[in-house]
Write a protein that holds these residues in place. Structure first.
Motif: not given
Length: 649
Positions: A71, A73, A86, A89, A150-154, A176, A178, A186
């Motif tokens: 996960s 961001y 990237l 967490q 923050r933008y996410f890639d999960t 939060y 995502a 996402n």
């Protein structure tokens, strides 16, 4: 006696922990003893996606395993500079016990001694925007700017939940969420709330000083061929503050005393400030080929300021005698809204990143009592940036922006393994409310000239000794035509210059195998014809000494220590709630006072917990307490509890 016992128990605990765990090595720390947040750079988005698609996330029992490494961001600023990074967490314990924004910033903001209260930077800051802003910045610290989120890639649905229960019914909750709709898209949201009880003169358990409700939405999308990126976000905050005006000085009311906290006599009981903000933000780019890209940024910002006071109560005695609108009620309304569009080209050529853009900004400042209608600002900018990254440790950066026809900013930065240096020169416009304001108690219509600043900053990196990192620093500021609020609570512009000489030191040391020391010290010397219009303490210091080690076969990670902060005596600026600004005063010396907080942070798996005992040294000093702003006493002793945990499915 209880506090003295806590102090002795703390030091005995440190000694016992050192003896018990002295034979257990600390895993995964670099020579400085400070863990590094894992990160990875993605050079080719298409290749990265293909590799991730082939990668299976299995443990020894063939179950799918999700966690901080699945996960990730990233930030818009890195995409804009073609250097996507990237981040995993954050499960580190460092500074976890400092949970509210003022504490997270190293106490470099002056507030009103409570979470969510009005703030201003302790040290001078060059504005990010050289154009006209609203000027109502007292609650900026509590707003999430969509351009910086923050933008996410999960790989799985991700949830982060944080709850903080402060002593005296000071509570915060952050959530939060995502998840990836598909490998390239996402979506997510966040929700934040604060309910902060008054520390001075509350009349009930739920007599809150601050009530905040805020939320945001965000999404990011990448096309299948990797040429198109889109980032979109929305933030909304309603920040309500029930003002207290500070403690009534004993020389005004002989029955009023400092350091009585809940029994203190305060000026205001029926005055309220509301800051409502909405921000729509969009960034997207398209790769044309041969390293050339075009991009567009859109912003729609709305800020509405409301201040209400019942002048038929004792609150009336706090305000001046002016009543420009109503004699029995103060209702100040101001609104600032803007549209912003930026269009540019960028790319990479022979190791250099370049960027050139134009920006159109249309703003509107309104008040129902402006006789000739709202103030309008139409601003046109041109700018650019050039970054040369010689290696991971060597880089050069130059950027600039010109606001037709009277403002500009130029900036340069050099980074090497042993030295960082940067220079900023700017000419920026005064704020809208500094130029024009109409409230029930104050009104003005000014024609101030732009403010000029030259800033030089440098930092030397000394890592010659294992376990010791030293960072000598120096900041030099020259500010002319500075705009400020004077002793009469009126806005004014300085005729001369202010020079700020600010040497400092940051240090991180590993003391043995289990103890660490973090230190920052800054000295400030003000000179120049207008030096008296800026108020900065000569000495600022923030120190942390703590035990840091895994325990119970590394099933629990623990930090136990002391935070000690200090500012030397100075005539700190006072706060006027009717127009939400800090102003000069020469009667109240906010005296020097070291404040010590005892903290315990620990992590079990992915859950972090904090315990913090504020103002441990209360009752052990010559003074009964301390002040952070004239007539606002700092925290008394009480215990805070907080917890943060992650869910990855």
């Amino acid at each position: 006696m209880i506090r003295k016992g806590l102090v002795l128990a703390f030091f005995f605990a440190l000694l016992s922990l050192q003896g018990i765990f002295a034979q257990r090595p600390v895993q995964g720390n670099p020579p400085t003893g400070r863990p590094i947040r894992p990160e990875r750079e993605v050079i080719n988005p298409e290749e990265e996606e293909e590799q991730e698609g082939r990668r299976t996330l299995l443990d020894d029992s063939t179950r799918m395993v999700y966690g901080p490494k699945t996960s990730l961001y990233f930030f818009e600023k890195d995409i804009r500079r073609n250097s996507l990074t990237l981040y995993e967490q954050d499960t580190l314990l460092d500074n976890f016990h400092n949970y509210d924004p003022v504490q997270k910033g190293g106490w470099k903001y002056q507030d009103l001694a409570n979470i969510g209260s009005a703030t201003k930077p302790v040290f001078y800051q060059v504005p990010e925007l050289i154009g006209t802003t609203s000027g109502f910045h007292a609650y900026d610290l509590y707003f999430v700017d969509p351009a910086k989120r923050r933008y996410f890639d999960t790989k799985s649905p991700f949830t982060e939940m944080s709850a903080f229960f402060g002593g005296g019914n000071r509570n915060m909750l952050d959530v939060y969420f995502a998840r990836n709709v598909n490998p390239r898209w996402n979506v997510g949201f966040d929700f934040r709330t604060e309910r902060i009880r008054k520390t001075l003169n509350p009349d009930s358990r739920d007599d809150y000083m601050t009530e905040q409700n805020a939320y945001g939405l965000h999404t990011n999308y990448r096309s299948e061929n990797g040429r198109y990126w889109l980032l979109g976000a929305f933030s909304r905050m309603r920040h309500l503050v029930n003002e207290i005006g500070g403690i009534i000085p004993p020389e005004v009311d002989s029955t009023s005393l400092y350091y009585t906290y809940e029994d203190a006599k305060v000026w205001l009981q029926n005055s309220q400030a509301i800051d409502l903000r909405q921000d729509y933000h969009l960034y997207h780019e398209y790769k044309l080929g041969n390293g050339l890209q075009v991009y567009h940024v859109f912003d729609r910002k709305i800020q509405k300021l409301t201040f209400l006071a019942n002048l038929n109560t004792t609150d009336s005695s706090f305000y001046n005698s002016n009543r420009f609108q109503e004699s029995d009620t103060t209702q100040n309304f101001h609104g600032f809204s803007e549209w912003r569009n930026e269009l540019g080209v960028k790319g990479t050529y022979k190791g250099f990143f370049y960027n050139a853009y134009t920006k159109l900004r249309n703003a509107r400042f309104e008040n129902p009592f402006f006789e000739d209608g709202a103030e309008r600002y139409n601003e046109f900018y041109i700018g650019g940036e050039l970054i040369g990254k010689i290696s991971d440790k060597w880089s050069l950066q130059a950027d600039g922006e010109y606001l037709l026809t009277d403002a500009f900013r130029i900036h340069g930065k050099f980074v090497s393994p042993w030295l960082e240096a940067e220079y900023t020169k700017a000419l920026y416009r005064p704020t809208a409310m500094q130029q024009r304001y109409f409230g029930n108690h104050f009104r003005w219509d000014n024609d101030f000239v732009n403010v000029g600043v030259d800033q030089i900053q440098g930092k030397i990196k000394l890592d010659f000794v294992k376990g010791l990192s030293l960072r000598p620093m120096l900041t030099l500021n020259r500010v002319n035509n500075y705009v400020y609020f004077d002793e009469n609570l009126e806005v004014a512009q300085a005729n001369g210059e202010v020079f700020m000489f600010m040497p400092g030191l940051q240090a991180n040391a590993q003391l043995g195998k289990k103890f660490r020391l973090d230190l920052e010290v800054i000295y400030t010397e003000l000179t120049g014809a207008a030096s008296d219009v800026v108020r900065i303490p000569n000495w600022y210091a923030n120190t942390r000494i703590y035990f840091d080690s895994p325990m119970f076969d590394e099933n629990i990670f623990v930090q136990l220590g002391l935070d000690i902060r200090y500012k030397s005596s100075f005539f700190a600026e006072a706060y006027n709630p009717s127009y939400q600004q800090f102003h000069l005063q020469n009667d109240f010396n906010v005296f020097a006072y070291p404040v010590a907080d005892l903290f315990l942070n620990f992590r079990i798996n992915r859950t972090r917990v904090l315990f913090k005992y504020n103002h441990l040294n209360s009752g052990l000093m010559n003074n009964d307490g301390y002040f952070v702003t004239p007539d606002y006493t700092g925290y008394r002793s009480f215990l805070d509890l907080g917890i943060t945990w992650y869910l990855f499915d």
